[in-house]
Design an enzyme around this catalytic site. Structure first.
Site, PDB file in Angstrom:
ATOM      1  N   SER A  25       0.814  -1.291  -0.006  1.00  0.00           N
ATOM      2  CA  SER A  25       0.008  -0.038  -0.018  1.00  0.00           C
ATOM      3  C   SER A  25       0.798   1.207   0.036  1.00  0.00           C
ATOM      4  CB  SER A  25      -0.843  -0.084   1.193  1.00  0.00           C
ATOM      5  OG  SER A  25      -0.470  -0.524   2.421  1.00  0.00           O
TER       6      SER A  25
ATOM      7  N   HIS B 126      -3.513  -3.708  -5.393  1.00  0.00           N
ATOM      8  CA  HIS B 126      -3.997  -3.230  -4.175  1.00  0.00           C
ATOM      9  C   HIS B 126      -5.060  -3.498  -3.680  1.00  0.00           C
ATOM     10  CE1 HIS B 126      -3.849   0.663  -1.264  1.00  0.00           C
ATOM     11  NE2 HIS B 126      -3.457  -0.689  -0.764  1.00  0.00           N
TER      12      HIS B 126
ATOM     13  N   GLU C 266      -6.983  -1.570  -6.826  1.00  0.00           N
ATOM     14  CA  GLU C 266      -6.190  -0.517  -7.600  1.00  0.00           C
ATOM     15  C   GLU C 266      -5.066  -1.416  -8.259  1.00  0.00           C
ATOM     16  OE1 GLU C 266      -6.097   3.257  -4.896  1.00  0.00           O
ATOM     17  OE2 GLU C 266      -4.738   2.143  -4.584  1.00  0.00           O
TER      18      GLU C 266
ATOM     19  N   ASN D  48      -5.532   6.327  -1.082  1.00  0.00           N
ATOM     20  CA  ASN D  48      -4.583   6.675  -0.295  1.00  0.00           C
ATOM     21  C   ASN D  48      -3.943   8.185  -0.267  1.00  0.00           C
ATOM     22  OD1 ASN D  48      -5.141   4.768   1.867  1.00  0.00           O
ATOM     23  ND2 ASN D  48      -3.353   3.637   1.251  1.00  0.00           N
TER      24      ASN D  48
HETATM   25  P1  NAI Z   1       0.129  -9.367   8.079  1.00  0.00           P
HETATM   26  O1  NAI Z   1       1.420  -9.008   8.950  1.00  0.00           O
HETATM   27  O2  NAI Z   1      -1.176  -9.513   8.737  1.00  0.00           O
HETATM   28  O3  NAI Z   1       0.752 -10.530   7.124  1.00  0.00           O
HETATM   29  C1  NAI Z   1       1.889 -10.791   6.782  1.00  0.00           C
HETATM   30  C2  NAI Z   1       2.414 -12.060   6.614  1.00  0.00           C
HETATM   31  O4  NAI Z   1       3.437 -12.235   5.484  1.00  0.00           O
HETATM   32  C3  NAI Z   1       2.694 -12.894   7.691  1.00  0.00           C
HETATM   33  O5  NAI Z   1       1.846 -13.873   8.119  1.00  0.00           O
HETATM   34  C4  NAI Z   1       4.328 -13.142   7.653  1.00  0.00           C
HETATM   35  O6  NAI Z   1       4.881 -14.353   8.561  1.00  0.00           O
HETATM   36  C5  NAI Z   1       4.548 -13.188   6.249  1.00  0.00           C
HETATM   37  N1  NAI Z   1       5.563 -12.911   5.663  1.00  0.00           N
HETATM   38  C6  NAI Z   1       6.275 -11.985   5.986  1.00  0.00           C
HETATM   39  N2  NAI Z   1       7.814 -11.998   5.279  1.00  0.00           N
HETATM   40  C7  NAI Z   1       7.599 -13.131   4.614  1.00  0.00           C
HETATM   41  C8  NAI Z   1       8.236 -13.788   3.489  1.00  0.00           C
HETATM   42  N3  NAI Z   1       9.479 -13.084   3.302  1.00  0.00           N
HETATM   43  N4  NAI Z   1       7.842 -14.848   2.758  1.00  0.00           N
HETATM   44  C9  NAI Z   1       6.930 -15.042   3.252  1.00  0.00           C
HETATM   45  N5  NAI Z   1       5.845 -14.891   4.226  1.00  0.00           N
HETATM   46  C10 NAI Z   1       6.534 -13.770   4.767  1.00  0.00           C
HETATM   47  O7  NAI Z   1       0.222  -8.290   7.264  1.00  0.00           O
HETATM   48  P2  NAI Z   1      -0.915  -7.634   6.281  1.00  0.00           P
HETATM   49  O8  NAI Z   1      -1.809  -6.695   6.668  1.00  0.00           O
HETATM   50  O9  NAI Z   1      -1.717  -8.875   5.791  1.00  0.00           O
HETATM   51  O10 NAI Z   1      -0.270  -6.739   5.004  1.00  0.00           O
HETATM   52  C11 NAI Z   1       0.460  -7.184   4.012  1.00  0.00           C
HETATM   53  C12 NAI Z   1       0.824  -6.511   2.796  1.00  0.00           C
HETATM   54  O11 NAI Z   1      -0.544  -6.007   2.312  1.00  0.00           O
HETATM   55  C13 NAI Z   1       1.573  -5.476   3.184  1.00  0.00           C
HETATM   56  O12 NAI Z   1       2.549  -5.063   2.121  1.00  0.00           O
HETATM   57  C14 NAI Z   1       0.634  -4.435   3.448  1.00  0.00           C
HETATM   58  O13 NAI Z   1       1.186  -3.034   3.341  1.00  0.00           O
HETATM   59  C15 NAI Z   1      -0.345  -4.519   2.550  1.00  0.00           C
HETATM   60  N6  NAI Z   1      -1.911  -4.141   2.832  1.00  0.00           N
HETATM   61  C16 NAI Z   1      -2.222  -4.303   4.109  1.00  0.00           C
HETATM   62  C17 NAI Z   1      -3.517  -3.668   4.242  1.00  0.00           C
HETATM   63  C18 NAI Z   1      -4.192  -3.859   5.562  1.00  0.00           C
HETATM   64  O14 NAI Z   1      -5.075  -3.119   5.794  1.00  0.00           O
HETATM   65  N7  NAI Z   1      -3.434  -4.464   6.629  1.00  0.00           N
HETATM   66  C19 NAI Z   1      -4.346  -2.953   3.173  1.00  0.00           C
HETATM   67  C20 NAI Z   1      -3.854  -3.119   1.911  1.00  0.00           C
HETATM   68  C21 NAI Z   1      -2.528  -3.688   1.668  1.00  0.00           C
END
Ligand code: NAI
Length: 509
Positions: free
Chosen positions: A123, A144, A156, A194
């Site tokens: 994001s 996105h 997006e 955003n």
């Molecule tokens: P989260 O922390 O809930 O989940 C991330 C997951 O990725 C974790 O389970 C972690 O173990 C895993 N992970 C980390 N590094 C890794 C790797 N090298 N290889 C494989 N798995 C790995 O995070 P969330 O909130 O799901 O966000 C994920 C992505 O989505 C980020 O880029 C964030 O900016 C984006 N995003 C988040 C939103 C939100 O509201 N939380 C909305 C839109 C986009």
């Protein structure tokens, strides 16, 4: 370009909040899905979490248990990236780190074929930057999704500098086939939503900081007059001030400190105090047990004999308000306008829709003794509250008369300290301005911008369609008056808005 076929394998990397939700969306659309997470057991937990969510729908009678089994059977945990080799599309939703994402994509390139589409759900990171250094940067784009991914419609589709047009088109068609509302955007800080949404929070924070009204009053006005689902303060409390402040900071820094995106000291203080909103029990509002809930500052009922309401000039934007007054049984008298502007008169009092000047300044400019400004409403027919501000010449009797008028129409009346642009008009003008600049800079089309703001944030109208409806000349004038009032670059009108206003054209013809 056609969408990917349901038989195409979709890989999702990262089984957290977003990854699991995206995997669910793809599986529900019929694809075999491989879910990978580098945390032991996380991929299986992600799939179990999806089952749990779907079974809640079964319990509510919204889904059959058989469908749950079919969807879950399509989802397989993958222990390594190598197991994703035969995927047609990879959606990465891991930790928000440029370095880690680059490493993951470099490894993916070495295991997947050249036809595999690589996407990131980032994001805040640049797609151009994530793709830099890859062997096939043209195959990488942003996809996105919004949280929660199975519920929120917007996707997006972000093109970096190298992204091939047909890659973006395929992703767009695929998101659409998944029941989403896709939009195209180029990789710029904040993408569409955003970025364009910043003024919704920023203007609220600014109004509060300047003592125009309390958060509860401003929230009520944006809901009841502006038609927004939530006001900015309750929404920031829900998102979390740490998250909202971090997004504002990152957009502000990414645009080299453009004051249009300037973070608020009020929000910084909340973050410093640990008042992060709902999740910490306190933000702008107090969510702790036994706390009193904040109520908007609305005027007490006023009884007054209302003289005939005189409308001078073409009612234009306020025509529905005049109709509502007529329906409420008020005597309406129509007259030519001397000033060229539509104005209402009630006895010795003049009332007018704000144009971005405060009442004090406008009364001076127009030689009026007593002037009450009222705010914009999304729909004057159905609005249940309105903001008013008075010039210094408005005495207690005229003040009561203005209150009684809007109360008679069934509206709650919130008096603000005399503030330029009031609340809804100022917010809408700034949203439209930001949207216009995004269009000017080629981030997205006017149509996609409005679709994004409606599908991503449930805005009642796209900001550009809203500005079209008000008249771009009026919106431009409002912004110019705001800029004059504050003497700040922050309120400078987008050149595109100015050009469209001068040409007498619209964003949506
Ligand atoms: P989260 O922390 O809930 O989940 C991330 C997951 O990725 C974790 O389970 C972690 O173990 C895993 N992970 C980390 N590094 C890794 C790797 N090298 N290889 C494989 N798995 C790995 O995070 P969330 O909130 O799901 O966000 C994920 C992505 O989505 C980020 O880029 C964030 O900016 C984006 N995003 C988040 C939103 C939100 O509201 N939380 C909305 C839109 C986009």
């Amino acid at each position: 370009m056609p969408a990917l076929a349901p038989s195409d394998i979709i890989a999702v990397i990262g089984a957290g909040a977003m990854g699991a939700g995206i995997a669910q969306v793809a599986a529900q659309a019929g694809h075999p899905v491989r879910l990978h997470d580098n945390r032991e057991g996380a991929a299986q937990s992600g799939i179990d979490g999806v089952r749990h969510q779907l079974e809640k729908r079964v319990a509510r009678g919204k889904m059959a248990q058989d469908d749950v089994e079919t969807i879950i059977a399509r989802m397989t945990p993958a222990a390594t990236l190598a197991e994703l080799a035969d995927s047609r599309l990879v959606i990465e939703a891991i930790v928000e780190s440029l370095e880690v994402k680059r490493q993951v994509f470099a490894e993916l390139e070495s295991v997947c074929g050249p036809e595999t589409l690589l996407t990131s759900n980032t994001s805040s990171l640049s797609i151009t930057s994530i793709a830099a250094g890859l062997e096939r940067p043209e195959r990488l784009a942003g996809m996105h999704f919004f949280n929660p991914a199975p519920v929120m419609k917007l996707v997006e589709v972000i093109s970096g500098l190298a992204t091939e047009a047909e890659v973006a088109e395929t992703l767009y068609a695929t998101a659409e086939a998944w029941g989403k509302v896709p939009v195209h955007a180029s990789s710029t800080p904040g993408f569409i939503v955003n970025r364009v949404a910043r003024p919704f929070y920023a203007e609220g924070l600014r109004l509060m900081q300047e003592g125009a009204a309390t958060p509860a009053t401003l929230d009520a006005l944006l809901r009841q007059a502006g038609g927004f689902r939530m006001g900015p303060f309750e929404l920031m409390d829900l998102i979390g001030h740490d998250v909202n402040y971090a997004v504002t900071r990152s957009v502000f820094d990414a645009y080299y400190g453009d004051t249009r995106f300037e973070p608020s000291l009020v929000q910084q203080a909340l973050v410093e105090a640990g008042r992060l909103g709902r999740k910490s029990g306190q933000g702008f509002y107090d969510y702790r047990e036994g706390a009193e809930s904040a109520v908007p500052n609305a005027a007490s009922p006023v009884e007054a004999d209302l003289p005939p309401l005189i409308i001078e000039g073409q009612a234009g934007n306020i025509a529905p308000l005049v109709t509502r007054a007529e329906q409420a049984g008020l005597e309406i008298v129509r007259r030519e306008s001397i000033s060229g502007q539509p104005r209402l008169r009630l006895g010795g009092l003049t009332l007018a829709l704000s144009d971005g000047r405060c009442a004090t300044e406008r009364a001076c400019d127009e030689g009026l003794e007593a002037l009450v400004l009222f705010d914009l409403c999304l729909d004057y027919n159905s609005a249940s509250a309105i903001a008013l501000a008075a010039s210094p010449g408005v005495d207690a009797e005229s003040h009561d008369l203005a209150t009684a008028l809007f109360q008679r129409l069934g509206m709650e009346v919130c008096w603000l300290t005399d503030t330029p642009g009031l609340v809804v008009l100022r917010t809408v003008a700034m949203l439209a301005n930001e949207a216009a600049d995004a269009v000017l800079q080629g981030v997205c089309s006017a149509q996609d911008c409005d679709r994004a703001m409606q599908a991503g944030l449930n805005y009642p109208r796209g900001p550009l369609a809203w500005a079209d409806g008000l008249g771009l000349d009026f919106v431009h004038r409002t912004l110019s008056h705001l800029q004059q009032s504050y003497g700040e670059e922050r309120y400078r009108a987008s050149f595109l808005l100015r050009r469209q206003a001068l040409a007498g054209s619209c964003f949506h013809e």
